[in-house]
Design a protein around this motif. Sequence first.
Motif, mmCIF file in Angstrom:
data_model
loop_
_atom_site.group_PDB
_atom_site.id
_atom_site.type_symbol
_atom_site.label_atom_id
_atom_site.label_comp_id
_atom_site.label_asym_id
_atom_site.label_seq_id
_atom_site.Cartn_x
_atom_site.Cartn_y
_atom_site.Cartn_z
ATOM 1 N N PHE A 1 28.709 52.944 5.982
ATOM 2 C CA PHE A 1 27.259 52.805 5.970
ATOM 3 C C PHE A 1 26.854 52.332 7.361
ATOM 4 O O PHE A 1 27.435 51.385 7.886
ATOM 5 C CB PHE A 1 26.802 51.774 4.928
ATOM 6 N N LEU B 1 21.502 51.849 -3.868
ATOM 7 C CA LEU B 1 21.435 51.950 -2.417
ATOM 8 C C LEU B 1 19.984 52.076 -1.952
ATOM 9 O O LEU B 1 19.204 52.835 -2.525
ATOM 10 C CB LEU B 1 22.219 53.175 -1.944
ATOM 11 N N LEU C 1 23.277 47.682 -0.223
ATOM 12 C CA LEU C 1 24.180 48.261 -1.215
ATOM 13 C C LEU C 1 24.492 47.215 -2.273
ATOM 14 O O LEU C 1 24.919 46.104 -1.953
ATOM 15 C CB LEU C 1 25.478 48.739 -0.548
ATOM 16 N N PHE D 1 25.009 57.308 5.404
ATOM 17 C CA PHE D 1 26.043 56.963 4.435
ATOM 18 C C PHE D 1 27.038 58.115 4.423
ATOM 19 O O PHE D 1 26.677 59.242 4.115
ATOM 20 C CB PHE D 1 25.404 56.740 3.064
ATOM 21 N N VAL E 1 20.235 48.909 5.561
ATOM 22 C CA VAL E 1 21.003 49.368 4.402
ATOM 23 C C VAL E 1 21.191 48.198 3.445
ATOM 24 O O VAL E 1 21.514 47.087 3.866
ATOM 25 C CB VAL E 1 22.401 49.899 4.811
ATOM 26 N N SER F 1 30.855 59.357 2.946
ATOM 27 C CA SER F 1 31.819 59.114 1.883
ATOM 28 C C SER F 1 32.991 60.075 2.043
ATOM 29 O O SER F 1 32.789 61.295 2.057
ATOM 30 C CB SER F 1 31.154 59.314 0.520
#
Length: 192
Positions: free
Chosen positions: A86, A43, A186, A97, A184, A99
């Motif tokens: 994100f 990331l 990923l 971010f 971002v 989760s």
Amino acid sequence: MGIRSAFSPMSKRQDPFQPNQILLERTGPYTYSNILPRGIYDLIIAGGGGEGRSWNFGGVIFHNAGGSGAAWEGQFYNPVKQPVTFYSGNVMEDSFFDSNGGRMITAGRGGNYSGGSTGQPGDGGIISVNSALAIVQQRKAQNGNRGSRGSTGTNPTASVCSIYNWGQGSWGYASEANWVAGGVRLQYLRRK
């Protein structure tokens, strides 16, 4: 009569993506929400740049630059299949971010100039990383850089923290757009 499974090769789970596949690479404003499978991911995340100001005094252009956004770069382990979000912030916005409902990383936006022509440049953004994030490798966890003052022929823009130059602060008004949104990136690496 034997035990069949004793000699059968162990089943290997398939990767949910191709190893090293880039899943997301966007600048702001952009939101990506999905279910992220278990695995190790790379990331890069950076907050947006702050606004600056320029003015003319006696034929000389002066600047107070906005600060640059904070940045985090590294690898993390996602232990279970779970929902993630994100967000790559626009200029003057944080990137983050999340989760499973919890904030894992906030890459703060660069600060705006203050006080007009006699004021100050913007501060750099602040990086915040939740200790619950399973970090495999951390290459960078850096607060943004403070903007600076300058005049004609100088570039007082705060240097950026991200390797992609995301989150640069501006040295002028929004109409003199030279600042950069956050971003971002990923990438899926492997299951574990």
